[in-house]
Write a protein that holds these residues in place. Structure first.
Motif, PDB file in Angstrom:
ATOM      1  N   SER A   1       0.926  -1.328   0.121  1.00  0.00           N
ATOM      2  CA  SER A   1       0.087   0.109  -0.047  1.00  0.00           C
ATOM      3  C   SER A   1       0.973   1.259   0.006  1.00  0.00           C
ATOM      4  CB  SER A   1      -1.124   0.017   1.153  1.00  0.00           C
ATOM      5  OG  SER A   1      -0.507  -0.009   2.490  1.00  0.00           O
ATOM      6  N   ASP A   2       2.025   1.161   0.422  1.00  0.00           N
ATOM      7  CA  ASP A   2       3.003   2.224   0.313  1.00  0.00           C
ATOM      8  C   ASP A   2       3.153   2.789  -1.097  1.00  0.00           C
ATOM      9  OD1 ASP A   2       2.975   1.975   3.084  1.00  0.00           O
ATOM     10  OD2 ASP A   2       5.231   1.074   3.053  1.00  0.00           O
ATOM     11  N   TYR A   3       3.016   1.770  -1.936  1.00  0.00           N
ATOM     12  CA  TYR A   3       3.321   2.278  -3.313  1.00  0.00           C
ATOM     13  C   TYR A   3       2.156   2.808  -4.042  1.00  0.00           C
ATOM     14  CZ  TYR A   3       7.524  -0.408  -3.111  1.00  0.00           C
ATOM     15  OH  TYR A   3       8.654  -1.066  -2.549  1.00  0.00           O
ATOM     16  N   PHE A   4       0.964   2.834  -3.497  1.00  0.00           N
ATOM     17  CA  PHE A   4      -0.250   3.622  -3.666  1.00  0.00           C
ATOM     18  C   PHE A   4      -0.070   5.050  -3.589  1.00  0.00           C
ATOM     19  CE2 PHE A   4      -4.689   5.005  -3.143  1.00  0.00           C
ATOM     20  CZ  PHE A   4      -5.039   4.721  -4.559  1.00  0.00           C
ATOM     21  N   GLU A   5      -0.061   5.595  -4.898  1.00  0.00           N
ATOM     22  CA  GLU A   5      -0.230   7.337  -4.276  1.00  0.00           C
ATOM     23  C   GLU A   5      -1.410   7.843  -4.385  1.00  0.00           C
ATOM     24  OE1 GLU A   5       2.239   8.759  -7.842  1.00  0.00           O
ATOM     25  OE2 GLU A   5       3.720   7.115  -7.867  1.00  0.00           O
ATOM     26  N   GLN A   6      -1.625   8.713  -3.402  1.00  0.00           N
ATOM     27  CA  GLN A   6      -2.833   9.421  -3.087  1.00  0.00           C
ATOM     28  C   GLN A   6      -3.186  10.355  -4.430  1.00  0.00           C
ATOM     29  OE1 GLN A   6      -4.008   8.416  -0.542  1.00  0.00           O
ATOM     30  NE2 GLN A   6      -5.960   9.613  -0.858  1.00  0.00           N
ATOM     31  N   GLY A   7      -4.357  10.178  -4.840  1.00  0.00           N
ATOM     32  CA  GLY A   7      -4.748  10.662  -6.000  1.00  0.00           C
ATOM     33  C   GLY A   7      -5.024   9.629  -7.261  1.00  0.00           C
ATOM     34  N   THR A   8      -4.320   8.395  -7.174  1.00  0.00           N
ATOM     35  CA  THR A   8      -4.338   7.456  -8.134  1.00  0.00           C
ATOM     36  C   THR A   8      -5.764   6.640  -7.926  1.00  0.00           C
ATOM     37  OG1 THR A   8      -1.978   7.136  -7.954  1.00  0.00           O
ATOM     38  CG2 THR A   8      -3.404   5.331  -9.039  1.00  0.00           C
ATOM     39  N   ASN A   9      -6.146   6.347  -9.063  1.00  0.00           N
ATOM     40  CA  ASN A   9      -7.381   5.379  -9.108  1.00  0.00           C
ATOM     41  C   ASN A   9      -7.156   4.078  -8.701  1.00  0.00           C
ATOM     42  OD1 ASN A   9      -9.724   3.912  -9.964  1.00  0.00           O
ATOM     43  ND2 ASN A   9      -9.844   4.951 -11.777  1.00  0.00           N
ATOM     44  N   LEU A  10      -7.941   3.902  -7.272  1.00  0.00           N
ATOM     45  CA  LEU A  10      -7.656   2.788  -6.423  1.00  0.00           C
ATOM     46  C   LEU A  10      -7.836   1.451  -7.342  1.00  0.00           C
ATOM     47  CD1 LEU A  10      -6.865   1.182  -4.112  1.00  0.00           C
ATOM     48  CD2 LEU A  10      -9.340   1.472  -3.280  1.00  0.00           C
ATOM     49  N   ARG A  11      -9.230   1.430  -8.123  1.00  0.00           N
ATOM     50  CA  ARG A  11      -9.665   0.619  -9.079  1.00  0.00           C
ATOM     51  C   ARG A  11      -8.514   0.190 -10.105  1.00  0.00           C
ATOM     52  NH1 ARG A  11     -15.358   0.272 -12.155  1.00  0.00           N
ATOM     53  NH2 ARG A  11     -14.632  -1.165 -13.825  1.00  0.00           N
ATOM     54  N   SER A  12      -8.183   1.128 -10.787  1.00  0.00           N
ATOM     55  CA  SER A  12      -6.943   0.794 -11.731  1.00  0.00           C
ATOM     56  C   SER A  12      -5.893   0.162 -11.104  1.00  0.00           C
ATOM     57  CB  SER A  12      -6.435   2.089 -12.373  1.00  0.00           C
ATOM     58  OG  SER A  12      -7.667   2.722 -13.245  1.00  0.00           O
ATOM     59  N   TRP A  13      -5.484   0.789  -9.801  1.00  0.00           N
ATOM     60  CA  TRP A  13      -4.089   0.308  -9.441  1.00  0.00           C
ATOM     61  C   TRP A  13      -4.237  -1.239  -8.847  1.00  0.00           C
ATOM     62  CZ3 TRP A  13      -2.913  -0.958  -4.040  1.00  0.00           C
ATOM     63  CH2 TRP A  13      -1.380  -1.031  -3.698  1.00  0.00           C
ATOM     64  N   ILE A  14      -5.470  -1.434  -8.268  1.00  0.00           N
ATOM     65  CA  ILE A  14      -5.651  -2.715  -7.942  1.00  0.00           C
ATOM     66  C   ILE A  14      -5.904  -3.876  -8.920  1.00  0.00           C
ATOM     67  CG2 ILE A  14      -8.140  -2.819  -7.418  1.00  0.00           C
ATOM     68  CD1 ILE A  14      -7.086  -4.017  -4.496  1.00  0.00           C
ATOM     69  N   PHE A  15      -6.242  -3.248 -10.038  1.00  0.00           N
ATOM     70  CA  PHE A  15      -6.701  -4.121 -11.237  1.00  0.00           C
ATOM     71  C   PHE A  15      -5.248  -4.572 -11.970  1.00  0.00           C
ATOM     72  CE2 PHE A  15     -11.228  -4.321 -13.037  1.00  0.00           C
ATOM     73  CZ  PHE A  15     -11.822  -4.386 -11.769  1.00  0.00           C
TER      74      PHE A  15
END
Length: 172
Positions: A46-60
């Motif tokens: 989760s540290d690699y998830f950047e705020q403002g990024t689309n969570l759905r796209s990231w997790i897909f």
């Protein structure tokens, strides 16, 4: 370190993630395992998830990469078929309803498509992603998404038309 996305946001993505995982694996148990692996990896990374990024796209994207890694691993181990799956496919009776037949023909045609076509159709047609979201998941330009989608739709149409054409035999 805590996740930069909330459990509620993650829960909102789960139904779509489950459908996407099933479209990749074509097996409910493997799809469930893939979703679990994806959520686990998403929480760990989760540290690699950047705020403002689309969570759905990231997790897909995470899900797709895990799936591809599993495919690579399976290639070195050989092909295996679960015993419950094999007989069901061989012993299934042809459905009598037109819609069921059409759906079965569509699924058969989908299975014949290359993985690249399955993924792009799943993202855009099934999940309803916009082209730019699909481009982010696949890590390709938007134009590539459009051209792959067009080719995938054409191939799917050709395969469904082949499957619905009546078989004729030529006398020798």
């Amino acid at each position: 370190m805590s996740a930069t996305f909330t459990a509620s946001e993650l829960n909102d993505v789960l139904p779509a993630l489950r459908r996407f995982a099933f479209s990749l694996t074509r097996n409910e148990d493997r799809a469930d395992d893939l979703v679990q692996d994806t959520v686990e990896r998403a929480l760990i990374k989760s540290d690699y998830f950047e705020q403002g990024t689309n969570l759905r796209s990231w997790i897909f994207t995470v899900c797709r990469r895990i799936f591809l890694n599993q495919i690579r691993k399976q290639k070195t181990q050989g092909v295996s078929v679960e015993i419950e799956d094999a007989p069901q496919m061989k012993l299934a009776a042809a459905p009598s309803q037109d819609m069921t037949i059409t759906c079965k023909e569509m699924l058969t045609a989908l299975e014949k498509l290359p993985m690249r076509d399955k993924v792009i159709l799943s993202l855009v047609a099934v999940e309803g992603m916009k082209y730019d979201e699909a481009a982010t998941v696949l890590d390709v330009p938007v134009g590539t998404v459009r051209s792959r989608l067009s080719r995938a739709r054409t191939r799917l149409k050709e395969l469904t038309e082949e499957g619905s054409a009546p078989e004729t035999s030529v006398a020798a």
